[in-house]
Write an enzyme that holds these catalytic residues in place. Structure first.
Site, PDB file in Angstrom:
ATOM      1  N   GLU A   1     -10.140   5.900  -5.305  1.00 29.28           N
ATOM      2  CA  GLU A   1      -9.520   5.979  -6.623  1.00 29.28           C
ATOM      3  C   GLU A   1      -9.870   4.719  -7.399  1.00 29.28           C
ATOM      4  OE1 GLU A   1      -7.918   8.895  -4.187  1.00 29.28           O
ATOM      5  OE2 GLU A   1      -7.690   6.771  -3.809  1.00 29.28           O
TER       6      GLU A   1
ATOM      7  N   CYS B   1      -1.288   4.935 -10.975  1.00 34.69           N
ATOM      8  CA  CYS B   1      -2.180   5.719 -10.127  1.00 34.69           C
ATOM      9  C   CYS B   1      -1.830   7.190 -10.262  1.00 34.69           C
ATOM     10  CB  CYS B   1      -2.036   5.268  -8.673  1.00 34.69           C
ATOM     11  SG  CYS B   1      -3.050   6.196  -7.516  1.00 34.69           S
TER      12      CYS B   1
ATOM     13  N   CYS C   1      -0.568   7.945  -5.802  1.00 36.60           N
ATOM     14  CA  CYS C   1       0.738   7.480  -5.295  1.00 36.60           C
ATOM     15  C   CYS C   1       1.703   7.209  -6.409  1.00 36.60           C
ATOM     16  CB  CYS C   1       0.629   6.260  -4.423  1.00 36.60           C
ATOM     17  SG  CYS C   1      -0.928   5.583  -4.163  1.00 36.60           S
TER      18      CYS C   1
ATOM     19  N   HIS D   1       4.975   4.054  -6.876  1.00 40.25           N
ATOM     20  CA  HIS D   1       5.236   3.103  -7.950  1.00 40.25           C
ATOM     21  C   HIS D   1       6.584   3.371  -8.618  1.00 40.25           C
ATOM     22  CE1 HIS D   1       1.429   0.954  -7.859  1.00 40.25           C
ATOM     23  NE2 HIS D   1       0.828   2.113  -7.674  1.00 40.25           N
TER      24      HIS D   1
ATOM     25  N   ARG E   1      -0.821   3.122   1.263  1.00 40.83           N
ATOM     26  CA  ARG E   1      -1.888   2.136   1.420  1.00 40.83           C
ATOM     27  C   ARG E   1      -1.383   0.755   1.800  1.00 40.83           C
ATOM     28  NH1 ARG E   1      -3.212   5.844  -2.246  1.00 40.83           N
ATOM     29  NH2 ARG E   1      -5.362   6.618  -2.302  1.00 40.83           N
TER      30      ARG E   1
ATOM     31  N   SER F   1      -3.869  -2.639  -2.718  1.00 43.07           N
ATOM     32  CA  SER F   1      -5.287  -2.979  -2.841  1.00 43.07           C
ATOM     33  C   SER F   1      -5.492  -4.335  -3.504  1.00 43.07           C
ATOM     34  CB  SER F   1      -6.041  -1.893  -3.619  1.00 43.07           C
ATOM     35  OG  SER F   1      -6.094  -0.691  -2.859  1.00 43.07           O
TER      36      SER F   1
ATOM     37  N   CYS G   1      -7.654   1.857  -3.569  1.00 38.26           N
ATOM     38  CA  CYS G   1      -7.184   2.458  -4.811  1.00 38.26           C
ATOM     39  C   CYS G   1      -7.324   1.421  -5.920  1.00 38.26           C
ATOM     40  CB  CYS G   1      -5.738   2.918  -4.671  1.00 38.26           C
ATOM     41  SG  CYS G   1      -5.160   3.847  -6.106  1.00 38.26           S
TER      42      CYS G   1
ATOM     43  N   CYS H   1      -6.560   2.898 -12.942  1.00 35.65           N
ATOM     44  CA  CYS H   1      -6.138   2.742 -14.337  1.00 35.65           C
ATOM     45  C   CYS H   1      -7.006   1.806 -15.159  1.00 35.65           C
ATOM     46  CB  CYS H   1      -4.676   2.332 -14.416  1.00 35.65           C
ATOM     47  SG  CYS H   1      -3.576   3.706 -14.092  1.00 35.65           S
TER      48      CYS H   1
END
Length: 578
Positions: free
Chosen positions: A14, A61, A64, A68, A485, A508, A552, A555
């Site tokens: 992503e 995202c 997920c 968030h 993640r 990430s 990931c 955005c």
């Protein structure tokens, strides 16, 4: 002779991620990872009502989203002193647990499996032997010779037509591929089955949150009312469907995902010594006695830090320790007020994008300058790996029996030592093993919710704290969460009832960040050192290890042409939906 190669973009993740590595004598000697995407959602929520922030930041995202959102509402609840009812906690747990199953299964089969599985090799498989292999590892019903024969015929039509579709541009025939044709055909069949299954498990989010992606949440609880007799509420029929979906999820994980992982891992035991990091951090999650309870034994995932691969000691990770987290931008395309090489604790953090600085290059990174849109977080000055492997290692080291059972069983079946966990293979296997645990917990969360309802507790929100007039005008909060993640934290500062500052430190960010002022590498860069690369023109080994983290990088709000010139700047959040 040293040779620098570039992998850009690293696909099947992503977002946009670039890797540049120095290869000498067939081995990676140095590595630099760069995100060429920028996220500025923290700036968008400034000045907004804290109750509304979750709806914006879950757009960080498109995968997920629930992670968030939950982290955001937890941050606000922490800041203003809200404790959500047990029913809301169980619903959040089930939504997060369903996300785990969906995310981990989709990651392996659709984002990572083809780093290990050669689809084209499956065309040479014997369907009878494939059936025998499948039935030897699981009693999954779709395992007959006829089933695999039909699938093989479909694959051959793809190849003969020259239109491979989703199977195009793979590393087919690469010398690092080791599976026999029958294992390749079996895994390809399960790839297609996972495509169908994943559409079902997300219905849990739609039932509790009204839709997927971006389901609805609520500061103080959940927005779904329990009414077992009302067609518009959480009635008996919908709750029964949730149970069915969670049971199906457990069956797919137990009978397809985990057996496949163990079967495939058996052919790649050498990867149990490649791609390992040294420091691991887990925040803990799935509370059973309320989020914010300091007794971590009431959480399904415990918390802690492991340093230098020492499983004999788990360092405590409480909020006071977490306050030692700082983010650096010395190698990131951001600016800080004050010392540009100093770290900022997230409550005082800044997201100041350097638009006038150097743009992402299209030949080679200038690694003597800033080279990524990811900040660099550190815990007590140290880089940390977060994610499934960190959770499994921390809880294994804590001596939790359910973790020890699945880990020891996998090590025994593969006949590898515990040291093999610190690797690309260990990271990939950990994701499947924790899916097995979460699949069991999901049904426990469901039973707890049903028992609460049977005992007359229908509360789903802390209504006594719903009115912001009852909140303190000023406050600070942090919402910690174990996203699929890894460790995720949202940090909010509230002043005069509005959001004064907001920062997200995402998994990430920990794993993919550039070097800090001390020159310490973060996991992505560190784990590539020493990795063998058979063919620099086909660097499968690089993406195999990076994909094991399930990156990931999400955005983006900028587009650049091949000369590095900005094409379009997007300022309206309404167009940024993933």
């Amino acid at each position: 002779m040293s040779n620098r190669i570039v992998v850009d973009p690293i696909t099947r993740i992503e977002g946009h991620l670039r890797a540049e590595v120095e290869i000498s004598d067939g081995t990676i000697k140095d590595a630099f990872l760069s995100s060429t995407m920028v996220r500025g959602l923290e700036n968008i929520v400034k000045g907004r009502n804290p109750k509304d922030v979750w709806a914006f930041v879950q757009r960080t995202c498109g995968v997920c989203t629930a992670s968030h959102a939950i982290a955001s509402v937890r941050a606000v609840e922490d800041a203003v002193g809200i404790h959500v009812p047990p029913n809301a906690e169980m619903v959040r747990n089930m939504m997060l647990g369903a996300l785990y199953l969906h995310d981990h299964v989709v990651h392996f089969y659709h984002l990572h499996a083809f780093d290990w599985v050669d689809v084209i090799s499956g065309l040479n498989a014997d369907p009878v032997k494939t059936s025998q292999l499948a039935q030897s590892i699981s009693d999954w019903p779709k395992s007959s010779p006829g089933y695999f024969s039909d699938l093989q015929k479909r694959l051959k039509k793809f190849v003969e037509s020259g239109q491979l579709g989703i199977f195009a541009n793979g590393y087919w025939g690469h010398p690092a591929m080791k599976l026999p044709p029958e294992a390749n055909l079996m895994a390809t069949a399960h790839y297609l089955e996972a495509l169908e299954w994943q559409k079902e498990i997300v219905k849990v989010h739609a039932i509790f949150g009204g839709k997927n992606p971006h389901p609805n949440f609520l500061v103080g609880g959940m927005a779904c009312a329990i009414n077992t007799d009302d067609a518009s509420g959480l009635n008996a029929e919908r709750l029964a469907l949730v149970q069915k979906l969670l049971q199906q999820g457990k069956e797919f994980v137990d009978k397809v995902y985990v057996p496949d992982i163990l079967a495939i891992a058996g052919f790649y035991k050498d990867w149990g010594a490649i791609g390992g990091f040294h420091n691991f951090m887990a925040f803990g999650d799935f509370p059973m006695a309320g989020y914010g309870n300091t007794d971590m034994s009431t959480y399904k995932f415990g918390s802690g830090v492991i340093l230098n691969r020492d499983l004999s000691k788990v360092h405590e990770l409480d909020l006071e320790n977490l306050k030692t987290v700082e983010e650096y931008v010395n190698n990131s395309w951001y600016d800080y007020s004050g010392d540009p090489n100093g770290g900022k604790q997230p409550w005082s953090g800044e997201t100041k994008i350097n638009y006038s600085g150097p743009k992402p290059p299209y030949e080679f990174l200038d690694v003597d300058k800033k080279y990524s849109y990811i900040k660099t977080p550190r815990w007590k000055g140290l880089p940390m790996e977060v994610g499934p492997l960190s959770r499994m290692l921390v809880n294994y080291a804590l001596g939790r029996e359910d973790f020890k059972e699945v880990v020891d069983s996998a090590l025994s079946k593969l006949q590898v030592p515990a040291e093999a966990l610190f690797s690309t293979l260990g990271r990939t296997a950990a994701r499947a093993l924790e899916s097995q645990l979460v699949a069991n917990w999901n049904l426990e969360f469901y039973d707890t919710l049903i028992n609460n309802i049977k005992n007359g507790d229908n509360r789903m929100a802390a209504m006594e704290k719903w009115d912001p007039k009852t909140w303190p005008k000023d406050g600070k909060g942090v919402g910690r969460l174990e996203a699929p993640r890894g460790g995720l934290s949202h940090w909010i500062v509230i002043k005069d009832g509005k959001t004064e500052n907001y920062q997200q430190v995402v998994p990430s960010t920990w794993n993919a960040s550039p070097r800090d002022p001390k020159g310490q590498r973060s996991p992505y860069e560190e784990v590539l050192i020493g990795t063998p690369v058979a063919d620099p023109k086909l660097p499968l080994e690089i993406i195999r290890t990076i994909h094991s983290f399930d990156p990931c990088i999400a955005c983006a709000v900028h587009l650049y042409d091949e000369k590095g010139q900005m094409i379009k700047e997007v300022n309206d959040i309404s167009v940024c939906t993933v």
